[in-house]
Design an enzyme around this catalytic site. Sequence first.
Site, PDB file in Angstrom:
ATOM      1  N   LYS A  54       0.846  -1.208   0.000  1.00 49.44           N
ATOM      2  CA  LYS A  54       0.000   0.000   0.000  1.00 49.44           C
ATOM      3  C   LYS A  54       0.875   1.249   0.000  1.00 49.44           C
ATOM      4  O   LYS A  54       0.631   2.198  -0.761  1.00 49.44           O
ATOM      5  CB  LYS A  54      -0.936  -0.002   1.214  1.00 49.44           C
ATOM      6  CG  LYS A  54      -2.087  -0.992   1.046  1.00 49.44           C
ATOM      7  CD  LYS A  54      -2.807  -1.319   2.336  1.00 49.44           C
ATOM      8  CE  LYS A  54      -3.789  -2.474   2.098  1.00 49.44           C
ATOM      9  NZ  LYS A  54      -4.369  -3.019   3.314  1.00 49.44           N
ATOM     10  N   GLN A  98      -4.557  -1.878   9.712  1.00 51.06           N
ATOM     11  CA  GLN A  98      -4.475  -3.176   9.050  1.00 51.06           C
ATOM     12  C   GLN A  98      -5.087  -4.276   9.920  1.00 51.06           C
ATOM     13  O   GLN A  98      -4.805  -4.385  11.106  1.00 51.06           O
ATOM     14  CB  GLN A  98      -2.999  -3.487   8.736  1.00 51.06           C
ATOM     15  CG  GLN A  98      -2.793  -4.741   7.922  1.00 51.06           C
ATOM     16  CD  GLN A  98      -3.413  -4.673   6.529  1.00 51.06           C
ATOM     17  OE1 GLN A  98      -3.266  -3.695   5.810  1.00 51.06           O
ATOM     18  NE2 GLN A  98      -4.115  -5.721   6.144  1.00 51.06           N
ATOM     19  N   ASP A 121     -11.436   2.506   4.235  1.00 51.22           N
ATOM     20  CA  ASP A 121     -11.833   1.099   4.146  1.00 51.22           C
ATOM     21  C   ASP A 121     -13.355   0.961   4.083  1.00 51.22           C
ATOM     22  O   ASP A 121     -13.874  -0.091   3.722  1.00 51.22           O
ATOM     23  CB  ASP A 121     -11.335   0.329   5.383  1.00 51.22           C
ATOM     24  CG  ASP A 121     -10.045  -0.430   5.120  1.00 51.22           C
ATOM     25  OD1 ASP A 121      -9.731  -0.680   3.946  1.00 51.22           O
ATOM     26  OD2 ASP A 121      -9.362  -0.780   6.103  1.00 51.22           O
TER      27      ASP A 121
END
Length: 294
Positions: A54, A98, A121
């Site tokens: 990422k 994460q 997200d």
Amino acid sequence: MSLPRIIDGKAVAAAVLDECREEAAVLVARGITPGLAVVLVGEDPASKVYVGSKVKTCAELGFHSRKIELPKETTQEELLRVVRDLNADPAIHGILVQSPPPKHIDEEEVIRALDPRKDVDGFHPENVAKLVLEDPTGFVPCTPAGCMKLLEVSGIPTAGAEAVVIGRSMIVGKPMALLLVSKVANATVMIAHSRSKDLPALCRRADILVAAVGRPEMVKADWVKEGAVVIDVGINRVEDATRKSGYRLAGDVAYEEVAPRCSAITPVPGGVGPMTIAMLMKNTLQAARQIGGC
Ligand code: NAD
């Protein structure tokens, strides 16, 4: 029966990332550099790889990024403090913690602590509500957004199609079903899960079958209607002594036997997988635009 179309997720993701690079340059010229913060708690090797890619993708697109690596002993309160600091940081437009965090962390509480305007997200309750309401200012979870993009660019009609989604997680299954039933896609949707009865019969109804279960090669050829479109979200490690690594990646669909029955199918790897990071970058751009007021 003609050969199935193999949906090339790598190529579609590359095209999405090219668009993101161009859009980022426009924003940078206006004085806004899109910024993504990725927080990793602990040493999970797979998570480290995801976080690394990422951050690397951010650099390739001209985004600002921050990687915050915290020891596995980090307390809930310490993690919440990091999230609050990022919420207040004007250089950061997107924040991602994460998953999975260590067991002592209450992930739900961490998600709720995120500024929903930076929740790229799409897991915060405010963004879940916006998905239900079809409010385009919300953030759509990246993996199902990627699946929808694959259907769209492949020219697969969804309106009136019968879609079956196997899996009801908040990360993939439920948002995928909501996207398919939305007024944009207009499919007729059924969500199947671990308590569903006669899963093969349910799946055989599907014009579009989405598998998001986490069970290698569960979906067999006789579960799939002739000519169906199959989107395989699963990423599973299967032991394979012939590989140097000792394993291979398999989807939730028994690809070799299912593909000949399909009109189109996503492979694993190289199907849905590459789309997730591409859609994360797209969401970060959306956050930068919305926070920057442009
Ligand atoms: P999850 O474990 O949270 O959810 C799995 C779902 O499958 C559950 O809702 C459960 O009810 C259902 N299920 C379990 N066993 C079943 C059975 N026998 N029959 C029917 N339904 C059953 O998993 P998830 O996070 O939604 O991920 C699903 C898969 O997608 C995993 O393989 C994961 O690695 C993969 N994944 C891929 C990406 C990507 O970027 N491509 C992103 C997220 C998840």
